[in-house]
Motif scaffolding. Structure first.
Motif, PDB file in Angstrom:
ATOM      1  N   ILE A 229       0.886  -1.276   0.043  1.00 62.11           N
ATOM      2  CA  ILE A 229       0.054  -0.138   0.082  1.00 62.11           C
ATOM      3  C   ILE A 229       0.868   1.222  -0.122  1.00 62.11           C
ATOM      4  CG2 ILE A 229      -0.288   0.314   2.659  1.00 62.11           C
ATOM      5  CD1 ILE A 229      -3.216   0.826   2.206  1.00 62.11           C
ATOM      6  N   GLY A 230       0.380   2.369  -0.596  1.00 56.18           N
ATOM      7  CA  GLY A 230       1.307   3.452  -0.454  1.00 56.18           C
ATOM      8  C   GLY A 230       0.206   4.722  -0.765  1.00 56.18           C
ATOM      9  N   VAL A 231       0.887   5.965  -0.184  1.00 53.75           N
ATOM     10  CA  VAL A 231      -0.184   7.152  -0.319  1.00 53.75           C
ATOM     11  C   VAL A 231       0.906   8.194  -1.251  1.00 53.75           C
ATOM     12  CG1 VAL A 231      -1.432   6.822   1.665  1.00 53.75           C
ATOM     13  CG2 VAL A 231       0.776   7.948   1.746  1.00 53.75           C
ATOM     14  N   SER A 232       0.260   8.974  -1.650  1.00 53.42           N
ATOM     15  CA  SER A 232       0.929  10.161  -2.382  1.00 53.42           C
ATOM     16  C   SER A 232       0.367  11.557  -2.336  1.00 53.42           C
ATOM     17  CB  SER A 232       1.200   9.795  -4.060  1.00 53.42           C
ATOM     18  OG  SER A 232      -0.185   9.576  -4.659  1.00 53.42           O
ATOM     19  N   GLY A 233       0.953  12.721  -2.574  1.00 54.40           N
ATOM     20  CA  GLY A 233       0.438  13.829  -2.528  1.00 54.40           C
ATOM     21  C   GLY A 233       1.093  14.815  -3.557  1.00 54.40           C
ATOM     22  N   SER A 234       0.506  15.793  -4.053  1.00 49.47           N
ATOM     23  CA  SER A 234       0.937  16.666  -4.891  1.00 49.47           C
ATOM     24  C   SER A 234       0.515  18.190  -4.905  1.00 49.47           C
ATOM     25  CB  SER A 234       0.996  16.226  -6.386  1.00 49.47           C
ATOM     26  OG  SER A 234      -0.176  15.944  -6.583  1.00 49.47           O
ATOM     27  N   LEU A 235       1.542  19.118  -5.401  1.00 52.70           N
ATOM     28  CA  LEU A 235       1.175  20.236  -5.253  1.00 52.70           C
ATOM     29  C   LEU A 235       1.361  20.875  -6.579  1.00 52.70           C
ATOM     30  CD1 LEU A 235       0.260  23.010  -3.793  1.00 52.70           C
ATOM     31  CD2 LEU A 235       2.561  23.396  -3.057  1.00 52.70           C
ATOM     32  N   LEU A 236       0.514  21.879  -7.334  1.00 54.71           N
ATOM     33  CA  LEU A 236       0.698  22.505  -8.471  1.00 54.71           C
ATOM     34  C   LEU A 236       0.391  23.962  -8.419  1.00 54.71           C
ATOM     35  CD1 LEU A 236       1.098  22.086 -11.774  1.00 54.71           C
ATOM     36  CD2 LEU A 236      -1.090  21.969 -11.927  1.00 54.71           C
ATOM     37  N   LEU A 237       1.524  24.799  -8.801  1.00 57.40           N
ATOM     38  CA  LEU A 237       1.405  26.101  -8.367  1.00 57.40           C
ATOM     39  C   LEU A 237       1.569  26.814 -10.123  1.00 57.40           C
ATOM     40  CD1 LEU A 237       3.772  26.831  -5.589  1.00 57.40           C
ATOM     41  CD2 LEU A 237       1.377  26.955  -5.786  1.00 57.40           C
ATOM     42  N   GLY A 238       0.726  27.573 -10.137  1.00 57.16           N
ATOM     43  CA  GLY A 238       0.867  28.544 -11.361  1.00 57.16           C
ATOM     44  C   GLY A 238       1.561  29.894 -10.914  1.00 57.16           C
ATOM     45  N   VAL A 239       2.881  29.879 -11.342  1.00 58.38           N
ATOM     46  CA  VAL A 239       3.732  30.986 -10.719  1.00 58.38           C
ATOM     47  C   VAL A 239       3.450  32.212 -11.543  1.00 58.38           C
ATOM     48  CG1 VAL A 239       6.040  31.655 -10.771  1.00 58.38           C
ATOM     49  CG2 VAL A 239       5.566  29.277 -10.265  1.00 58.38           C
ATOM     50  N   ALA A 240       3.187  32.189 -12.925  1.00 58.08           N
ATOM     51  CA  ALA A 240       2.875  33.179 -13.887  1.00 58.08           C
ATOM     52  C   ALA A 240       2.314  32.612 -14.982  1.00 58.08           C
ATOM     53  CB  ALA A 240       4.109  33.849 -14.137  1.00 58.08           C
TER      54      ALA A 240
ATOM     55  N   LEU B 228       3.649  29.762 -17.026  1.00 57.50           N
ATOM     56  CA  LEU B 228       4.656  29.177 -16.216  1.00 57.50           C
ATOM     57  C   LEU B 228       4.025  28.574 -15.021  1.00 57.50           C
ATOM     58  CD1 LEU B 228       7.745  28.558 -15.715  1.00 57.50           C
ATOM     59  CD2 LEU B 228       7.663  30.758 -14.463  1.00 57.50           C
ATOM     60  N   SER B 229       4.188  27.206 -14.769  1.00 51.71           N
ATOM     61  CA  SER B 229       3.914  26.107 -13.617  1.00 51.71           C
ATOM     62  C   SER B 229       5.041  25.313 -13.231  1.00 51.71           C
ATOM     63  CB  SER B 229       2.607  25.465 -14.269  1.00 51.71           C
ATOM     64  OG  SER B 229       1.643  26.194 -14.690  1.00 51.71           O
ATOM     65  N   VAL B 230       4.923  25.297 -11.743  1.00 56.72           N
ATOM     66  CA  VAL B 230       5.687  24.187 -11.178  1.00 56.72           C
ATOM     67  C   VAL B 230       4.935  23.472 -10.289  1.00 56.72           C
ATOM     68  CG1 VAL B 230       7.700  25.858 -11.119  1.00 56.72           C
ATOM     69  CG2 VAL B 230       6.210  25.932  -9.252  1.00 56.72           C
ATOM     70  N   THR B 231       5.581  22.286 -10.206  1.00 55.07           N
ATOM     71  CA  THR B 231       4.666  21.196  -9.286  1.00 55.07           C
ATOM     72  C   THR B 231       5.698  20.460  -8.513  1.00 55.07           C
ATOM     73  OG1 THR B 231       3.347  19.219  -9.513  1.00 55.07           O
ATOM     74  CG2 THR B 231       4.971  19.479 -11.342  1.00 55.07           C
ATOM     75  N   GLY B 232       5.139  19.751  -7.262  1.00 55.31           N
ATOM     76  CA  GLY B 232       6.000  19.046  -6.824  1.00 55.31           C
ATOM     77  C   GLY B 232       5.208  17.867  -6.269  1.00 55.31           C
ATOM     78  N   TRP B 233       5.747  16.766  -6.017  1.00 54.52           N
ATOM     79  CA  TRP B 233       4.883  15.555  -5.622  1.00 54.52           C
ATOM     80  C   TRP B 233       5.709  14.604  -4.631  1.00 54.52           C
ATOM     81  CZ3 TRP B 233       6.845  10.745  -6.942  1.00 54.52           C
ATOM     82  CH2 TRP B 233       8.100  10.924  -7.667  1.00 54.52           C
TER      83      TRP B 233
ATOM     84  N   GLY C 150       8.505  19.524 -11.041  1.00 55.04           N
ATOM     85  CA  GLY C 150       9.015  19.753 -12.720  1.00 55.04           C
ATOM     86  C   GLY C 150       8.392  21.295 -12.853  1.00 55.04           C
ATOM     87  N   ILE C 151       8.718  21.603 -14.156  1.00 52.58           N
ATOM     88  CA  ILE C 151       8.396  22.940 -14.528  1.00 52.58           C
ATOM     89  C   ILE C 151       8.096  22.977 -15.526  1.00 52.58           C
ATOM     90  CG2 ILE C 151      10.692  23.457 -15.217  1.00 52.58           C
ATOM     91  CD1 ILE C 151      10.353  26.409 -14.422  1.00 52.58           C
ATOM     92  N   LEU C 152       6.903  23.780 -16.089  1.00 49.91           N
ATOM     93  CA  LEU C 152       6.010  23.614 -17.307  1.00 49.91           C
ATOM     94  C   LEU C 152       5.978  25.255 -17.882  1.00 49.91           C
ATOM     95  CD1 LEU C 152       4.430  22.621 -19.614  1.00 49.91           C
ATOM     96  CD2 LEU C 152       2.284  22.881 -18.386  1.00 49.91           C
ATOM     97  N   LEU C 153       6.535  25.476 -19.043  1.00 50.05           N
ATOM     98  CA  LEU C 153       6.732  26.648 -19.794  1.00 50.05           C
ATOM     99  C   LEU C 153       5.829  26.601 -21.095  1.00 50.05           C
ATOM    100  CD1 LEU C 153       7.673  29.575 -19.866  1.00 50.05           C
ATOM    101  CD2 LEU C 153       9.822  28.859 -20.772  1.00 50.05           C
ATOM    102  N   ALA C 154       4.952  27.504 -20.785  1.00 52.25           N
ATOM    103  CA  ALA C 154       4.018  27.677 -22.363  1.00 52.25           C
ATOM    104  C   ALA C 154       4.153  29.192 -22.592  1.00 52.25           C
ATOM    105  CB  ALA C 154       2.762  27.230 -22.101  1.00 52.25           C
ATOM    106  N   PRO C 155       5.042  29.391 -23.665  1.00 52.17           N
ATOM    107  CA  PRO C 155       5.028  30.618 -24.020  1.00 52.17           C
ATOM    108  C   PRO C 155       4.194  31.009 -25.034  1.00 52.17           C
ATOM    109  CG  PRO C 155       6.949  29.365 -24.988  1.00 52.17           C
ATOM    110  CD  PRO C 155       6.151  28.633 -24.027  1.00 52.17           C
TER     111      PRO C 155
END
Lengths: 413, 377
Positions: free
Chosen positions: B217-228, B231-236, B264-269
């Motif tokens: 069994i396992g558990v997980s959690g994550s957070l997604l932030l819209g920086v600008a 531009l988004s960053v996430t952590g899990w 991770g980081i996501l950039l969508a110019p």
């Protein structure tokens, strides 16, 4: 548009078509599973006990072969048989019978199923025996006829050396059956050797002695023994020749001297009457329950060398039983659960019988009696007998060598 | 639970629950990912928790992809009930000690259903490969038995895998912040055989087999932030407890499973160009001897937002199991595209990946064809 879609879908399906091939040579231990197949080889010396020998399962009267041997110091064996005749009269036409006046000759056909190819000047001597021979007839009781009633002698080596394997003077011939590896002898008995005595109903009896420079030991197939009379029959005052149908032996057996020794504490297998040995095995639970047996060998130490001619070597079978009730324990006769070993004449080597099939059978069905029965494959087909040390002989007791595999550590990382 | 499009979230819930129940009750045997000889001596070969779209970018888009079971926060933006499945066909050359073995396998490593049940809540259920344990090893050797050197051929096989059955939920707390969490049931089985054939047939063939069942069994959690904007960053992060292996209802092994984390980081110019990069750490060293903690990274891009985008990516990192004092390494390049059908209700994604793994004298080179189908009913 449609063709592009079909091409696209076809390409996708082709790329993703089911394929499977995962077998690769291992570069161990780096790229092999951590678990290994672990083999243990152990000799168990104290698990066989309460062993015993019984004799009399197959006697000379019921043996499939008639044995004749002249092996000084071991055995003098002689085959005997009786042919019942037609009586005093024989059918000469559809409506008439005539008195049998006598016999011109007779032809005996017999099959030599086993002989020693190292024996030279192998000869058969035929003796006229009293027609009263039966299952109670003893070696000593026939000493007289076997001394003074010789009627025919044939040298098989000489016969084989003749062109066409035929002797035109004596009328004897031999056929070498290389398929079944036997000799088929057709021997002519002249008027003096084959006397048709009407008052005896034409019954005749003969004994066969074998001789050779050495290794004089043969086995004659009982079932193929046949006798062909060539008779003279009175047909209204005129003697006519008649060839009635051939006859099989009404009685056949063999006598031998010395008689077999009585059973003692040793484990005997073979001989005549045939002997069997029973060994009770305390099959270890740790092997039976949690291991896979890949080889089991029963080791037996002979008390003395096996006597006989080399051709008398015989096969010992190891069986298990449905239930252990002593001498009459019913044997499980199944080729998949029977193990064998050849017992050679002469050397006193330790006998090793592979009993893997039996041990695996016991492991698969723990309700079975773990009793081993040793017997000759063809019982009473050889005078040779092997004796092994029993379990009470601590230094030479039977032992079981088992090679087994422990449970593989499935699931271990 | 009315959504702006007029559909109800109950349908998504029902579909997700049904899928979870079905998959938990009878996980498919062939849901494994890409095999590797490096996994034979360890727990297995870890799966890649990515959809075809993410995999085609080297995995860089994985933490942001709502249909990749790597991270949950991305689920918060799933627009409607969506189901995806994936098939891979890999062609692998394993070169060790100058010998090359050509291996191939077809797998179904991913099935995921996600949908919105509330304006601020989306859930997903599905499975992916946690560890692949399909391999077949043959070996020629000899052993001294009864005073004689007996030659034999061993063949040890394992066929099966451990699946990660995930039930996840995510919520967008604000325009910039989304969070997610997941519960992971690890379940699977392998059919394992061990066979030894002696050249001398006096020794009977050794044949043993077992069905090994695995659970954890396992558990997980994550957070997604819209920086600008763009531009988004996430952590899990994820923690699994222990993997229990049972043979005939008897526990044969219990192995500690890793904690892991990544971002991770996501950039969508522009709407038609997106760049992403990600990194992950996994603490596999807890699994025992011969296991290593691993780092992995990836970078990729997706160009085109219409009916047929193009995707490229690279990734690299370490393998958790291998011989020797250091972890084996891997490097891969990937490319792919997708095609929408039925007015966007069906998406066919395809990709191809070239992967090379090295370590302990073994080199693996793999071509993998990826096919994914996404349906939005």
């Amino acid at each position: 548009m449609m063709s592009r879609r079909v091409t696209l879908i076809g390409g996708v399906l082709l790329a993703a078509a089911c394929v499977e091939r995962v077998s690769a040579p291992g570069d161990c231990p780096a790229f092999c599973p951590s678990g290994q197949i672990e083999i243990v080889d152990t000799v168990l010396t104290s698990i066989i006990s309460r062993d015993s020998t019984f004799r009399g399962y197959v006697t000379a009267l019921h043996a499939p072969l008639l044995l004749a041997a002249d092996l000084p110091g071991f055995v003098d064996g002689r085959a005997i048989f009786r042919i019942n005749g037609f009586g005093q009269r024989l059918i000469v036409s559809t409506a008439d019978t005539g008195a049998i006046l006598g016999a011109d000759s007779a032809r005996l056909q017999l099959t030599v199923a086993r002989r020693d190819t190292g024996a030279h000047n192998l000869s058969l001597a035929f003796y006229r025996l009293p027609i009263t021979v039966d299952s109670t007839t003893t070696f000593a009781g026939l000493a007289g006829p076997f001394t003074d009633s010789l009627v025919k002698r044939v040298n098989i080596d000489t016969l084989l050396a003749r062109p066409g394997h035929k002797d035109t003077l004596t009328g004897d011939s031999v056929v070498v059956d290389t398929v079944n590896n036997v000799l088929v002898l057709a021997l002519k008995f002249d008027t003096a050797a084959a006397r048709y005595v009407g008052t005896d109903s034409g019954t005749v009896a003969y004994g066969v002695r074998v001789s050779a420079d050495s290794l004089a030991s043969i086995a004659i197939t009982r079932s193929t023994l046949s006798w062909q009379w060539y008779l003279r029959v009175d047909s209204i005052g005129t003697p006519v020749a008649r060839k009635p149908g051939s006859l099989g032996a009404a009685f056949s057996s063999f006598v031998f001297d010395p008689p077999p020794p009585p059973p003692d504490s040793t484990l005997a297998v073979g001989g005549v009457p045939s002997a069997r040995s029973f060994l009770r095995v305390a099959f270890p639970h740790f092997i039976r329950d949690s291991s896979q047996i890949i080889r089991g060998t029963l080791t037996l130490v002979p008390v003395a060398p096996v006597q006989g001619a080399p051709s008398d070597s015989f096969v010992v079978e190891a069986h298990t039983v449905f239930t252990d009730v002593g001498a009459k324990s019913p044997i499980i006769v199944d080729a998949t659960r029977t193990d064998t070993a050849i017992i050679h004449i002469g050397p006193r080597d330790t006998a090793q019988i592979e009993v893997t099939n039996l041990l695996q059978f016991w492991a698969s069905d723990t309700t079975r009696a773990t009793t081993l029965v040793l017997r000759a494959k063809q019982e009473a087909a050889s005078f040779s007998l092997i004796r092994f040390y029993p379990s009470v002989a601590q230094a030479f007791r039977p032992a079981l060598r088992i090679t087994f595999v422990r449970r593989f550590p499935f699931g271990a990382p | 639970m009315n959504r702006p499009d007029g559909r109800t979230g109950g349908r998504a819930v029902a579909t997700a629950v049904l899928a979870a129940v079905f998959l938990t009750a009878n996980p498919p045997d062939r849901l494994t990912a890409q095999d590797s000889q490096f996994g034979i001596r360890g727990l297995g070969t870890p799966g890649r928790w990515e959809s075809v779209r993410s995999r085609s970018t080297g995995g860089a888009f994985g933490p942001f992809d709502p249909l990749s079971p790597l991270s949950e926060a991305g689920l918060a933006d799933v627009p409607q009930l969506t189901a995806t499945a994936m098939q891979t066909a890999s062609y692998r050359d394993a070169v060790v000690a100058g010998t090359t073995s050509a291996l191939r396998a077809t797998r179904f490593p991913l099935l995921n259903v996600a949908g919105r049940v509330h304006r601020r809540l989306a859930i997903a259920a599905g499975f992916t490969t946690y560890l692949d344990r399909s391999w077949d090893v043959t070996q020629r050797d000899s052993v001294l038995l009864r005073g004689t050197l007996e030659r034999y051929t061993d063949e040890v096989t394992s066929d099966g895998s451990i699946a990660d059955l995930r039930l996840a939920a995510a919520s967008r707390l604000s325009r910039r912040i989304a969070v997610g969490a997941g519960l992971h049931l690890l379940s699977g089985s392998t059919r394992e055989t061990a066979e030894r054939r002696f050249d001398d047939t006096t020794f009977h063939t050794v044949q043993q087999f077992a069905e090994v069942r695995y659970s954890g069994i396992g558990v997980s959690g994550s957070l997604l932030l819209g920086v600008a904007p763009g531009l988004s960053v996430t952590g899990w992060a994820r923690a699994d407890n222990r993997l229990r292996a049972t043979v005939a209802d008897t526990t044969s092994a219990e192995t500690d499973l890793p904690r892991m984390a990544g971002g991770g980081i996501l950039l969508a110019p522009s709407p038609s160009v997106r760049f992403a990069a990600s990194v992950a750490w996994r603490g596999w060293a807890r699994a025992g001897a011969g296991a290593f903690d691993t780092w992995s990274w990836s970078a990729g891009t997706e160009i085109g937002s219409g009916r047929m985008p193009l995707r490229f990516g690279v990734r690299g990192g370490q393998m958790p199991f291998g011989p020797g004092p250091t972890a084996p390494t891997e490097f891969a390049t990937a490319a792919g595209t997708g095609r929408a059908f039925a007015q966007g209700r069906a998406l066919l994604d395809v990709g191809v990946e070239r992967l090379e793994r090295r370590g302990g004298g073994l080199t693996e080179r793999v071509w993998t064809a990826l096919v994914g189908l996404t349906v939005r009913p």
